[in-house]
Design a protein around this motif. Structure first.
Motif, short mmCIF file in Angstrom:
data_model
loop_
_atom_site.label_atom_id
_atom_site.label_comp_id
_atom_site.label_asym_id
_atom_site.label_seq_id
_atom_site.Cartn_x
_atom_site.Cartn_y
_atom_site.Cartn_z
N THR A 111 0.84 -1.20 0.00
CA THR A 111 0.00 0.00 0.00
C THR A 111 0.87 1.25 0.00
OG1 THR A 111 -1.72 1.23 1.15
CG2 THR A 111 -0.20 0.00 2.53
N ASN A 112 0.36 2.29 -0.56
CA ASN A 112 1.09 3.55 -0.59
C ASN A 112 0.50 4.54 0.41
OD1 ASN A 112 3.20 5.06 -1.56
ND2 ASN A 112 1.96 6.05 -3.11
N GLU A 113 -0.26 4.06 1.35
CA GLU A 113 -0.90 4.91 2.35
C GLU A 113 0.17 5.63 3.17
OE1 GLU A 113 -4.25 4.52 5.84
OE2 GLU A 113 -3.89 2.86 4.48
N PRO A 114 0.05 6.95 3.34
CA PRO A 114 1.08 7.69 4.09
C PRO A 114 1.10 7.31 5.56
CG PRO A 114 -0.77 9.11 3.59
CD PRO A 114 -1.03 7.81 2.89
N ASN A 115 2.30 7.35 6.14
CA ASN A 115 2.44 7.09 7.57
C ASN A 115 3.46 8.03 8.20
OD1 ASN A 115 4.90 6.10 6.75
ND2 ASN A 115 4.54 4.00 7.40
N HIS A 116 3.73 9.15 7.50
CA HIS A 116 4.76 10.06 7.98
C HIS A 116 4.53 11.44 7.38
CE1 HIS A 116 8.64 10.89 9.74
NE2 HIS A 116 9.14 11.29 8.60
N PHE A 117 4.99 12.48 8.06
CA PHE A 117 4.94 13.86 7.57
C PHE A 117 6.36 14.42 7.55
CE2 PHE A 117 0.73 13.39 9.49
CZ PHE A 117 -0.08 13.94 8.51
N VAL A 118 6.66 15.22 6.53
CA VAL A 118 7.94 15.93 6.49
C VAL A 118 7.67 17.37 6.04
CG1 VAL A 118 9.34 13.89 6.00
CG2 VAL A 118 8.46 15.25 4.10
N PRO A 119 8.47 18.32 6.52
CA PRO A 119 8.30 19.69 6.05
C PRO A 119 8.94 19.84 4.68
CG PRO A 119 10.08 19.60 7.64
CD PRO A 119 9.48 18.22 7.58
N LEU A 120 8.35 20.68 3.85
CA LEU A 120 8.92 21.01 2.54
C LEU A 120 9.50 22.42 2.63
CD1 LEU A 120 6.20 19.71 0.05
CD2 LEU A 120 8.37 18.64 0.66
N SER A 121 10.69 22.58 2.12
CA SER A 121 11.36 23.87 2.10
C SER A 121 11.53 24.30 0.66
CB SER A 121 12.73 23.75 2.79
OG SER A 121 13.39 24.98 2.74
N PHE A 122 11.34 25.58 0.38
CA PHE A 122 11.46 26.07 -0.98
C PHE A 122 12.85 26.66 -1.20
CE2 PHE A 122 6.94 26.15 -0.08
CZ PHE A 122 6.45 25.52 -1.22
N LEU A 123 13.36 26.51 -2.42
CA LEU A 123 14.67 27.05 -2.77
C LEU A 123 14.63 28.56 -2.89
CD1 LEU A 123 15.78 24.41 -5.40
CD2 LEU A 123 16.51 24.62 -3.02
N LYS A 124 13.46 29.12 -3.22
CA LYS A 124 13.30 30.57 -3.29
C LYS A 124 11.99 30.94 -2.60
CE LYS A 124 11.21 30.32 -7.84
NZ LYS A 124 11.19 30.84 -9.18
N ALA A 125 11.82 32.18 -2.32
CA ALA A 125 10.61 32.65 -1.62
C ALA A 125 9.39 32.40 -2.50
CB ALA A 125 10.73 34.11 -1.27
#
Length: 128
Positions: A111-125
């Motif tokens: 299954t591809n059901e999510p079991n985790h969270f991660v923050p996403l950071s952008f390279l530019k504003a």
């Protein structure tokens, strides 16, 4: 009080009478008791869900961007989870405090059901 026979099978839950009681009642029915949601969230090994992201938005008084990557299987539709989460009384036009991605801790076997969270950071504003 109005129909005591219903109490044989069902238990009414309280909802704030603030003019949004229909939405509060449906939310409560879908997510369960708020105290149960909080209790489960702080237990080791428990999982978080969209309701927790709304609670976080309310607690920090800022929007949170939820990102769920596109899925190949229809039962894991990503659309409802891709949104700017803004709880009531939070400024909707404010930039998101964070962008959080739903993911997995490892490559899925079945299954591809999510079991985790991660923050996403952008390279530019970027305004999210």
């Amino acid at each position: 009080m109005y129909h005591p026979a219903i109490l044989m099978d069902l238990v009414p839950m309280s909802v704030v009478g603030d003019g949004n009681c229909l939405y509060g009642a449906v939310s409560r029915a879908l997510t369960g008791e708020y105290s149960k949601l909080l209790t489960e969230a702080i237990e080791d090994g428990s999982y978080s869900e969209m309701a927790h992201i709304y609670a976080l938005s309310a607690s920090i008084s800022k929007p949170i961007r939820s990102y769920y990557p596109p899925q190949l299987r229809a039962e894991f539709a990503s659309e409802p989870f891709n949104r700017k989460v803004v709880k009531r009384a939070v400024n909707k036009s404010a930039p998101a405090a964070a962008c959080i991605m739903w993911t997995r801790m490892s490559v899925p076997e079945r299954t591809n059901e999510p079991n985790h969270f991660v923050p996403l950071s952008f390279l530019k504003a970027v305004t999210i």
